[in-house]
Write an enzyme that holds these catalytic residues in place. Structure first.
Site: not given
Ligand code: HPA
Length: 294
Positions: A35, A66, A88, A90-91, A118, A221-222, A245, A259
């Protein structure tokens, strides 16, 4: 028996041949840009770019940030391919589709996969903007039978029961730490455990506490599916997470994550991430050159 909705070796071969017919030299290194980290692809010299929609059997990227392109070219004298945008779970893609590009890379002759992503921090000492070299992973979907290796095993890619013991290349991890020190960034680079969750929702407080207790330092998530497939087919792997974060582990203090804030930190730190990956590519030595299999 394979259905049309399974991985087919012949489809990977067809895609690999299609690409080989259109590129100058087969890549030794594949780099997945996470990302907001796609700028790395723009630093390749003599680039040759393909939209995912052009490439036979390739899925299409559906996530903002992306872009959905493969870029072939040279970085530090090494033949590379960058994925600008990954797939991903989730897609809605099945895991064999999420990892389809990795198997194509194998047939193109790729020996090293570098992944960036990320991730949210579960570790008190990591701040947004820091980097984490992935030492190991916890593949939450994989532990619950959602593995990209589920289903019939094609021995042409790798063994039925691969070991993940030494997945994240020790030498590359050491070199990446040295590079960060050399450029005066030792205080913002860490080495830790990445945990993959399915998403797309960010974690609840209870989930974050749970993952932290399991030994995860960062969550995203990847990455785990692509890494498992790369290891299965004998590639070296290096992984780098950009901490975008903190993941809330208390109800009292509000930690907002969305996001666009993830993309924003990606933009701020893209130069640093680029510098480390570029120097790491420069340092890589391949023992013996092999011709691509397709
Ligand atoms: N959780 C899951 N996936 C992420 C996060 C998160 O806090 N930040 C960036 N991708």
């Amino acid at each position: 028996m394979h259905s049309k909705e399974d991985l087919r070796y012949e489809d990977c071969e067809e895609t690999a041949r299609w690409l080989l017919d259109r590129i100058q030299s087969p890549p030794d290194i594949a780099i997945i840009c996470g990302s907001g980290l796609g700028l790395l692809a723009e630093t390749l010299s003599d680039p040759k770019t393909f939209d995912y929609t052009q490439i036979p059997h390739f899925p299409a990227s559906t996530v903002a940030g992306h872009s959905g392109q493969l870029v072939f070219g040279t970085l530090q004298g090494k033949s590379c391919v960058c994925m600008k945008g990954r797939f991903h779970v989730y897609e809605g893609y099945p895991l064999w589709k999420v990892t389809f590009p990795i198997r194509v890379f194998k047939l193109l002759g790729v020996k090293l996969l570098m992944v960036t992503n990320a991730a949210g921090s579960l570790c008190n000492t990591y701040r947004p903007g820091d980097l984490m070299i992935i030492r190991d992973h916890i593949n939450m979907p994989g532990l619950a039978a959602l593995s990209p290796l589920r289903g019939p095993n094609d021995e042409r890619f790798g063994p039925r029961f691969p070991s993940l013991w030494d997945t994240y290349d020790h030498q590359l991890r050491t070199t990446a730490l040295e590079i960060a020190s050399k450029i005066g960034q030792a205080d913002l680079i860490h080495e830790g455990v990445y945990c993959m969750v399915g998403g797309p929702n960010f974690e609840s407080v209870a989930e974050a506490r749970f993952l932290q207790k399991l030994g995860a330092d960062a969550v995203g998530m990847s990455t785990a599916p692509e890494v498992v497939v790369a290891k299965h087919c004998g590639m070296r792997v290096f992984g780098l997470s950009l901490i975008t974060n903190r993941v809330a582990q208390a109800y009292e203090r509000q930690e907002t994550v969305n996001h666009s804030s993830v993309l924003e930190v990606g933009k701020q730190r893209s130069q640093l991430l680029q510098a480390i990956i570029t120097d790491l590519v420069r340092s890589v030595q391949f023992e013996n050159h092999q011709e691509p299999a397709a």
